[in-house]
Design an enzyme around this catalytic site. Structure first.
Site, PDB file in Angstrom:
ATOM      1  N   GLN A   1       0.873  -1.163   0.000  1.00 59.37           N
ATOM      2  CA  GLN A   1       0.000   0.000   0.000  1.00 59.37           C
ATOM      3  C   GLN A   1       0.915   1.219   0.000  1.00 59.37           C
ATOM      4  OE1 GLN A   1      -4.052  -0.180   1.434  1.00 59.37           O
ATOM      5  NE2 GLN A   1      -3.227  -1.348   3.138  1.00 59.37           N
ATOM      6  N   SER A   2       0.455   2.302  -0.597  1.00 63.17           N
ATOM      7  CA  SER A   2       1.327   3.439  -0.889  1.00 63.17           C
ATOM      8  C   SER A   2       1.797   4.230   0.323  1.00 63.17           C
ATOM      9  CB  SER A   2       0.631   4.395  -1.860  1.00 63.17           C
ATOM     10  OG  SER A   2       0.430   3.743  -3.083  1.00 63.17           O
ATOM     11  N   THR A   3       0.989   4.292   1.373  1.00 61.83           N
ATOM     12  CA  THR A   3       1.357   5.090   2.539  1.00 61.83           C
ATOM     13  C   THR A   3       1.043   4.333   3.822  1.00 61.83           C
ATOM     14  OG1 THR A   3      -0.796   6.165   2.784  1.00 61.83           O
ATOM     15  CG2 THR A   3       0.794   7.244   1.297  1.00 61.83           C
TER      16      THR A   3
ATOM     17  N   GLN B 228      -2.588   4.605   4.655  1.00 62.37           N
ATOM     18  CA  GLN B 228      -3.439   3.617   3.995  1.00 62.37           C
ATOM     19  C   GLN B 228      -3.373   2.268   4.703  1.00 62.37           C
ATOM     20  OE1 GLN B 228      -2.096   3.529  -0.067  1.00 62.37           O
ATOM     21  NE2 GLN B 228      -3.556   5.100  -0.702  1.00 62.37           N
TER      22      GLN B 228
END
Length: 132
Positions: free
Chosen positions: A24-26, A29
């Site tokens: 997941q990007s962050t 998230q």
């Protein structure tokens, strides 16, 4: 490129490992979108249903919380590409295969390596054979 997943999986694929790539990007998230993380880990059961034993499914989740914009800082993605490249992977699993790498160069390189090494790709929509 897509058809019955069981027809695409051959004994030669099952002799190699299944690699489940989770990202997941962050970090936000990761903590707020827990359903996405659960769906990604659940893909493990798809590999089992296709014939991989639990001990042949390798989960790579070291890139959780890291953007897919570049593979430079993603140790997990680099490991995945290396394992596919040396022929250890029978299949690569990801929630949406197009999100394995946001950078087109990284994505196309992985697809090319999968084609060369006869490695299948699986996402929620199906199984893809790039060698055809």
């Amino acid at each position: 490129m897509k058809s019955d997943p069981h027809q695409k999986v051959q004994a030669s694929h099952l002799k190699r490992n299944a690699y489940l790539y989770i990202r997941q990007s962050t970090l936000r998230q990761v903590f707020e979108n827990t359903e996405s993380t659960k769906r990604q880990y659940a893909l493990r059961q798809r590999a089992v249903a296709l014939g991989w034993s639990e001990d042949r499914i390798i989960v790579i989740d070291s890139d959780l919380g890291q953007s897919g914009a570049s593979s430079a800082d993603r140790e997990g993605f680099q490991r995945l590409v290396a394992e596919v490249g040396v022929g250890h992977a029978g299949i690569v699993l990801g929630l949406e295969v197009s999100r394995l790498a946001r950078n087109s160069t990284d994505w196309h390189r992985l697809l090319e390596i999968c084609a060369i090494t006869d490695t299948l790709i699986l996402d929620e929509d199906g199984v893809y054979d790039r060698s055809c």
